[in-house]
Design an enzyme around this catalytic site. Structure first.
Site, mmCIF file in Angstrom:
data_model
loop_
_atom_site.group_PDB
_atom_site.id
_atom_site.type_symbol
_atom_site.label_atom_id
_atom_site.label_comp_id
_atom_site.label_asym_id
_atom_site.label_seq_id
_atom_site.Cartn_x
_atom_site.Cartn_y
_atom_site.Cartn_z
ATOM 1 N N HIS A 298 6.342 -7.402 5.113
ATOM 2 C CA HIS A 298 6.203 -8.223 3.207
ATOM 3 C C HIS A 298 6.483 -10.059 4.273
ATOM 4 O O HIS A 298 6.864 -10.512 3.562
ATOM 5 C CB HIS A 298 7.073 -8.512 2.821
ATOM 6 C CG HIS A 298 6.772 -6.325 2.119
ATOM 7 N ND1 HIS A 298 6.870 -6.259 0.898
ATOM 8 C CD2 HIS A 298 6.269 -5.607 1.973
ATOM 9 C CE1 HIS A 298 6.166 -5.167 0.371
ATOM 10 N NE2 HIS A 298 5.231 -5.140 1.438
ATOM 11 N N GLU B 147 -1.278 -0.316 -3.941
ATOM 12 C CA GLU B 147 -0.342 -0.386 -3.470
ATOM 13 C C GLU B 147 1.080 -0.906 -4.168
ATOM 14 O O GLU B 147 2.145 -0.140 -4.509
ATOM 15 C CB GLU B 147 -0.658 0.402 -2.048
ATOM 16 C CG GLU B 147 0.720 1.508 -1.748
ATOM 17 C CD GLU B 147 2.163 0.350 -1.795
ATOM 18 O OE1 GLU B 147 3.037 1.254 -0.482
ATOM 19 O OE2 GLU B 147 2.068 -0.454 -1.089
ATOM 20 N N ASP C 153 1.006 4.441 6.227
ATOM 21 C CA ASP C 153 1.354 3.087 5.403
ATOM 22 C C ASP C 153 2.767 2.379 6.476
ATOM 23 O O ASP C 153 2.688 3.787 7.725
ATOM 24 C CB ASP C 153 2.247 3.416 4.337
ATOM 25 C CG ASP C 153 2.464 2.365 3.633
ATOM 26 O OD1 ASP C 153 1.959 0.514 4.157
ATOM 27 O OD2 ASP C 153 2.178 1.927 2.256
HETATM 28 CO CO CO Z 1 3.898 -3.452 1.151
HETATM 29 ZN ZN ZN Z 2 2.487 -0.789 2.695
#
Ligand code: CO
Ligand code: ZN
Length: 328
Positions: A305, A196, A219
């Site tokens: 992230h 992804e 998500d």
């Molecule tokens: Co991501």
């Molecule tokens: Zn993701």
């Protein structure tokens, strides 16, 4: 839920190297669904057949992959030069603990830069404790991928931090939903997708193969509840976020309405999400074949992230109840 999250978040699974995550999930779901298959992209596809032969085909997608650093060159002093796999943020990486699939540990470090220079990936190296290139190459190879090392811990009463929360939190959520689902009219495909983070590549082929009537991505999303961060206007602890739009897809209005109604029926808090960046597997599902109606249920997440992505367990609980109400 915390135990399941930790179990899934701790497994190594860089983008393009998701098989250990798939093995862990398969063991948890093999007795709960009618079939489990893996395709050439490495997607794990769990099918639970509906009771109505004319029922819909609903695809839920949670990605297994985790952003990482791929070894691109080895220096004579034994340091590894790396390139990003997915949306690595250099500012979040300096002096972080990383690990490889084979268990080799390292520290990713930013070399000194000039005052007017902005640090970028070419300024980063991984120190794996090797004295020279030969020793380094006996430990890792070119093409091996390091990720932020597992470190799943609780913050306060409701919050959990982990490096791979994007998107193992949704993997844990989807596992839990499938374990509780029971009989449904529609056929449900729980897809644990690959790649992804480099452009929803796994979901693209899985959606083509499944040919769903409705696609729902699960998500993380961003947050607007920390200092100087106002967008998206989504807060941790305020419930499951139902996406209206991000950079990858505009959710189908009828899917958004159905998800919000399911949340209401389940008696859980929901929040409408408009994300001015990013994308999910919904964008791959939406544009497959002749087009698919899609939506995304998001878990609000701080510091996406980074090595400490933070979610709130109350939002996961809300998303779980919403999805069960939607599918039943
Ligand atoms: Co991501
Ligand atoms: Zn993701």
């Amino acid at each position: 839920m915390f135990e399941l999250i930790k179990k899934i978040a701790d497994v190594y699974g860089a983008t393009g190297r998701e098989s250990a995550v798939a093995d862990t999930i398969e063991a948890l779901l093999k007795d709960k669904v009618d079939s489990i298959t893996r395709d050439a992209m490495g997607n794990l596809i769990c099918e639970k057949r509906g009771t109505d032969p004319g029922g819909k085909r609903i695809m839920l997608s949670a990605h297994m992959d985790h952003i990482g650093f791929i070894v691109a060159a080895v220096e004579k002093e034994g340091f590894l030069r790396v390139a990003p796999v997915g949306g690595i943020r250099v500012a979040y990486s300096h002096t972080r603990h990383v690990c490889f699939a084979n268990g080799v540990q390292g520290v990713i470090v930013q070399e000194p830069v000039a005052d007017n220079e902005k640090p970028v990936m070419k300024h980063m190296f991984i120190d794996i404790g090797a004295a020279d290139a030969e020793e380094a190459l006996s430990m890792v190879q070119l093409g091996d991928i390091a990720v932020y090392a597992p470190d799943c811990f609780r913050l306060g009463e409701y919050r959990v931090a982990a490096p791979a929360m994007d998107d193992r939190i949704a993997c844990a959520l989807l596992i839990s939903v499938m374990q509780q689902l029971g009989e449904t009219k529609d056929t449900v495909y729980a897809v644990f997708s690959t790649q992804e983070e480099v452009g929803c590549r796994g979901a693209k082929t899985a959606a083509y193969g499944i040919n769903p009537d409705v696609g729902i991505a699960l998500d993380v999303t961003g947050n607007g509840d920390t200092p100087k961060t106002k967008l998206p206007s989504v807060k941790l602890g305020d419930g499951a976020a139902v996406k209206i739009m991000d950079n990858g897809s505009i959710s189908s209005p009828e899917v958004v309405s159905a998800l919000l109604a399911a949340g209401e029926k389940a008696g859980v808090k929901t929040q409408r999400e408009v994300l001015p960046y990013g994308g999910t597997d919904a964008m791959a599902m939406q544009t497959t074949r002749s087009g698919v109606r899609v939506g995304t249920v998001s878990i609000p997440c701080r510091y996406v992230h980074s090595a400490c992505e933070v979610i709130d367990l109350r939002d996961v609980d809300a998303a779980e109840k919403l999805l069960l109400a939607y599918l039943q």
